[in-house]
Every structure is written in structure tokens, then in C-alpha cells.
Design a protein around this motif. Structure first.
Motif, short mmCIF file in Angstrom:
data_model
loop_
_atom_site.label_atom_id
_atom_site.label_comp_id
_atom_site.label_asym_id
_atom_site.label_seq_id
_atom_site.Cartn_x
_atom_site.Cartn_y
_atom_site.Cartn_z
N MET A 240 0.81 -1.22 0.00
CA MET A 240 0.00 0.00 0.00
C MET A 240 0.85 1.28 0.00
O MET A 240 1.63 1.47 -0.92
N ASN A 241 0.73 2.11 1.06
CA ASN A 241 1.47 3.37 1.07
C ASN A 241 2.98 3.18 1.14
O ASN A 241 3.75 4.06 0.77
N GLN A 242 3.41 2.00 1.60
CA GLN A 242 4.84 1.70 1.61
C GLN A 242 5.32 1.34 0.20
O GLN A 242 6.52 1.27 -0.04
N HIS A 243 4.38 1.14 -0.70
CA HIS A 243 4.71 0.86 -2.10
C HIS A 243 4.83 2.18 -2.87
O HIS A 243 5.89 2.55 -3.34
N TRP A 244 3.71 2.89 -2.95
CA TRP A 244 3.76 4.15 -3.71
C TRP A 244 4.60 5.21 -2.99
O TRP A 244 5.22 6.04 -3.63
N GLY A 245 4.65 5.13 -1.65
CA GLY A 245 5.46 6.10 -0.92
C GLY A 245 6.94 5.96 -1.22
O GLY A 245 7.66 6.95 -1.39
N ALA A 246 7.41 4.69 -1.32
CA ALA A 246 8.82 4.45 -1.63
C ALA A 246 9.17 4.98 -3.02
O ALA A 246 10.25 5.54 -3.24
N ILE A 247 8.24 4.81 -3.97
CA ILE A 247 8.48 5.28 -5.33
C ILE A 247 8.50 6.81 -5.38
O ILE A 247 9.35 7.41 -6.04
N GLU A 248 7.55 7.43 -4.70
CA GLU A 248 7.50 8.89 -4.68
C GLU A 248 8.78 9.48 -4.07
O GLU A 248 9.32 10.47 -4.57
N ARG A 249 9.26 8.85 -3.00
CA ARG A 249 10.49 9.36 -2.37
C ARG A 249 11.68 9.22 -3.29
O ARG A 249 12.53 10.11 -3.39
N TYR A 250 11.75 8.08 -4.00
CA TYR A 250 12.89 7.85 -4.91
C TYR A 250 12.88 8.86 -6.05
O TYR A 250 13.89 9.51 -6.33
N PHE A 284 1.00 7.89 -10.81
CA PHE A 284 2.16 8.71 -10.49
C PHE A 284 3.21 8.64 -11.61
O PHE A 284 3.74 9.66 -12.05
N LEU A 285 3.48 7.42 -12.10
CA LEU A 285 4.50 7.26 -13.13
C LEU A 285 4.04 7.86 -14.46
O LEU A 285 4.84 8.46 -15.20
N ALA A 286 2.75 7.70 -14.77
CA ALA A 286 2.24 8.24 -16.03
C ALA A 286 2.32 9.77 -16.03
O ALA A 286 2.69 10.38 -17.04
N LYS A 287 1.99 10.39 -14.90
CA LYS A 287 2.06 11.85 -14.81
C LYS A 287 3.49 12.33 -14.97
O LYS A 287 3.74 13.42 -15.50
N GLY A 288 4.47 11.51 -14.52
CA GLY A 288 5.87 11.88 -14.67
C GLY A 288 6.46 11.54 -16.02
O GLY A 288 7.62 11.86 -16.30
N GLY A 289 5.65 10.86 -16.87
CA GLY A 289 6.12 10.50 -18.20
C GLY A 289 7.03 9.29 -18.22
O GLY A 289 7.84 9.13 -19.15
N PHE A 290 6.89 8.38 -17.23
CA PHE A 290 7.76 7.21 -17.16
C PHE A 290 7.02 5.96 -17.63
O PHE A 290 5.90 5.68 -17.20
N LEU A 291 7.65 5.22 -18.54
CA LEU A 291 7.12 3.93 -18.95
C LEU A 291 7.29 2.95 -17.79
O LEU A 291 8.24 3.03 -17.02
N SER A 292 6.35 2.00 -17.69
CA SER A 292 6.45 1.05 -16.58
C SER A 292 5.81 -0.28 -16.94
O SER A 292 4.97 -0.36 -17.84
N GLN A 293 6.23 -1.32 -16.22
CA GLN A 293 5.69 -2.65 -16.40
C GLN A 293 5.66 -3.35 -15.04
O GLN A 293 6.65 -3.39 -14.33
N PHE A 294 4.49 -3.88 -14.68
CA PHE A 294 4.35 -4.63 -13.43
C PHE A 294 4.52 -6.12 -13.70
O PHE A 294 4.12 -6.63 -14.76
#
Length: 358
Positions: A240-250, A284-294
Motif C-alpha cells: 500500500m502506502n509503503q509501495h507508492w510512498g517508496a516510489i515517490e520518495r525515490y 504517479f508514473l504516467a504523470k511523470g512521463g515514465f514507462l512502466s511494467q508490473f
């Protein structure tokens, strides 16, 4: 022994089972091998689970001393403990599961005959029961006619992968051929992607090997876009927030180069098939213009292959991931020709007709 217990937990944790007494489905959270219905007390009631089932459910257990208990997820994620004898797994035998598409693929003639047989049985007067038939007894009338619709059978379109036409005989299962595609990109024009690997803390020991496998599969295609032998950056995440929070901090505190690609090796919280953080992270990644794959480690744990079948399944999934990554980067992985019989403009809707059961 400990090895068997560990293997059993890996096999069944997060699987869906059915309680035979009320037909409800539950997700397995854990399997306590040191407890039985007689030994495990019900929290707050002062009685054992064997007594609880006898008094509250009116079910006398045949094996009250049998271990283990099955811990499943209840309301508000609270644990519920079920005796193993009242739990039914919904997993099919692998050989039967492999044949499900064949079992489900009835020909039009067989399907028509089956429908006619059901209609004959349901028509008024077909049964000797009072009321003249099953449906009339329920207050339902059945017209003695079939609904006719127009159907146009189109020829198989031309499917092309990496410039290679897929043989018509393999049109129903052409994806494996794309794994062998070679795009023969000019080495001087190859774009090295700067990969940021986000991994769930529970797969810390295996994320590097999984990344290497994906990078090797991408490199095997000789496409314009490549992953390096090592990721540009690594982010450890939780739920949860430890997932998106870690990405936002990085991403908020790291100076990033061009051509960033985020590979997120996710493991949803216990009992859930999909990661609740997926939408927030993607946004979050789309708004930053980053391609991603889960890559969902709940679907398959790519860091733990118990046998050759597991390894093959992992390879199939990851090869599909590699093609998705290339497609997102801009590689024309495959395309089809539209049959001339199709009027344009047109909207195409794809429908999955079969999924292997969990």
C-alpha cells in the motif's frame, strides 16, 4: 518434516478454498501445522474449535485431533481458523486443467443438439409432473421457436510478428512464435533504457535474478530498445502506502537520466490477487512521463521454481512481459491485416474465453 511443511505452505498460501458447510470461498492466509480443532481455542469464547463447530455449527468433526488447521481471511482481514476436513480446494488436476479448452470447445452441431435436448425436456407436457412441465410449474413460458441471427465468418487475418508471417495453422496459438522474433536492430541505433527496479521486500533475495532473465529475453530479440545487465536504480517497497510512498520518495530525490523505464516486481498483500497500489503507482508514473511494467508475484513466484513445470510457466510469463516492455517502448511486436469483409471504421473488442483456474 520442515521441508514438506514449507513446500505445502508455498503451494497453498493465498489459494482460494471452499468451506463445505456454507459453500463460502476463502483465501488461505496460513496453515498452522502445530494446531488441531481440539487444541486451538476460539479467541474470546473459551472453547476449542471442535467444540465451537459442535455447538454453533451443529457439526461433529470426524477428526477433531487432526492437524493442521487452515487459517483463512475473514471480514476486515481478520483470521478465521477452519478444520481441514471442512475445507475443499477448487484446484483441478493439472492434466484435466490442460484439457479444459478442449472440453469447452463443443462444435456447433453438438451444441445445437444439446440445446434441442434441453428444450425438449423443458417444453410443456414433456414431464409427467403436475402442471405440465418444469418451467410452467415455475410460471415461465417457453416459445417453441429459435432466435435467428446473422453471422459472418471471417477468414483468419494475416498475423505478422517481427516481419515473419504466422502460419495459418498456428493462428490460434501464435504467441509462442513471437518469443523467437529477431528484429535485427542496427547496433549503432540501440537505445539503452535506464531501468529502475521496484521490488517487494519479500522478494529481496530473487529480484536480481528475475531482472536478469527479463533483460536477457529483451536482448534476445535484438530490438532497438535494450535493458542493461544491471538496473540503473533499485527501490525496495512494501504494501500500500509503503509501495507508492517508496516510489515517490525515490523519484522526488533522485536526479534521473533520459529513457527511464520502471520495472515493478509486485507482490499484493496476502489474500489479494491484485496489488491495491497498482492504480496509484501507475498514475504517479504516467504523470511523470515514465514507462512502466508490473510483474505480479502473486500470479507466479518467479524467484522460486519448484520443478520444470514451474520453470516453464515462469519463462512463458516473463517472455510475455519482455514483449510488452518492447511494445511500450515503441517496437512493433506484431500486427494484423484487416480482412476486406470488415466495414470501416470499426471497433474491435477482444474477449478472453478461457482462464486456467487458480
Amino acid at each position: 518434516d520442515a521441508k514438506t511443511i514449507a513446500a505445502t505452505k508455498r503451494r497453498w498460501n493465498n489459494e482460494v478454498v471452499i468451506a463445505t458447510y456454507d459453500k463460502r470461498c476463502y483465501s488461505i492466509m496460513d496453515i498452522p501445522f502445530d494446531q488441531s480443532p481440539s487444541s486451538l481455542p476460539v479467541q474470546g469464547l473459551g472453547i476449542s474449535h471442535a467444540q465451537y463447530f459442535a455447538q454453533k455449527k451443529k457439526i461433529t468433526l470426524k477428526y477433531p485431533n487432526a492437524k493442521p488447521m487452515i487459517q483463512v481471511q475473514g471480514r476486515n482481514d481478520q483470521p478465521i481458523y477452519l478444520p481441514a476436513e471442512v475445507v475443499c480446494a477448487n484446484e483441478l488436476d493439472p492434466q484435466i486443467r490442460a484439457k479444459l479448452p478442449l472440453v469447452a470447445s463443443y462444435t456447433p452441431r453438438i451444441r445445437h443438439e444439446a440445446i434441442e435436448e434441453m428444450r425438449r425436456y423443458l417444453l410443456p407436457g414433456a414431464q409427467k409432473s403436475q402442471g405440465g412441465g418444469l418451467l410452467p410449474a415455475l410460471g415461465i413460458g417457453l416459445l417453441d421457436e429459435r432466435v435467428v441471427v446473422n453471422v459472418t465468418k471471417l477468414p483468419l487475418p494475416v498475423i505478422v510478428a517481427a516481419g515473419v508471417r504466422i502460419p495459418e495453422g498456428q493462428g490460434g496459438n501464435w504467441a509462442p512464435l513471437t518469443a523467437k522474433a529477431n528484429y535485427n536492430a542496427n547496433p549503432n541505433k540501440v537505445v539503452q533504457m535506464n531501468v529502475v527496479v521496484v521490488y517487494h521486500k519479500s522478494i529481496k533475495s530473487s529480484y536480481q535474478s528475475v531482472y536478469k532473465r527479463v533483460a536477457d529475453m529483451i536482448r534476445h530479440h535484438n530490438a532497438t530498445y535494450q535493458f542493461g545487465s544491471k538496473p540503473f536504480g533499485v527501490v525496495e517497497a512494501g504494501d500500500m502506502n509503503q509501495h507508492w510512498g517508496a516510489i515517490e520518495r525515490y523519484f522526488g530525490g533522485t536526479k534521473l537520466p533520459d529513457n527511464v523505464f520502471v520495472l515493478d516486481l509486485a507482490r499484493p498483500p496476502r489474500g489479494q490477487s491484485n496489488d491495491p497500489a497498482y492504480g496509484a503507482v501507475k498514475c504517479f508514473l504516467a504523470k511523470g512521463g515514465f514507462l512502466s511494467q508490473f510483474v505480479n508475484f502473486q500470479t507466479h513466484d518467479h524467484g522460486r521454481s519448484r520443478d520444470a513445470r514451474d520453470e516453464k510457466k515462469s519463462t512463458t510469463i516473463l517472455s510475455g512481459v519482455a514483449r510488452q516492455i518492447l511494445s511500450k517502448c515503441g517496437v512493433r511486436v506484431w500486427w494484423v491485416t484487416i480482412p476486406k469483409e470488415v466495414p470501416l471504421p470499426a471497433v474491435f473488442v477482444g474477449i478472453d474465453v478461457f482462464h486456467a483456474p487458480r
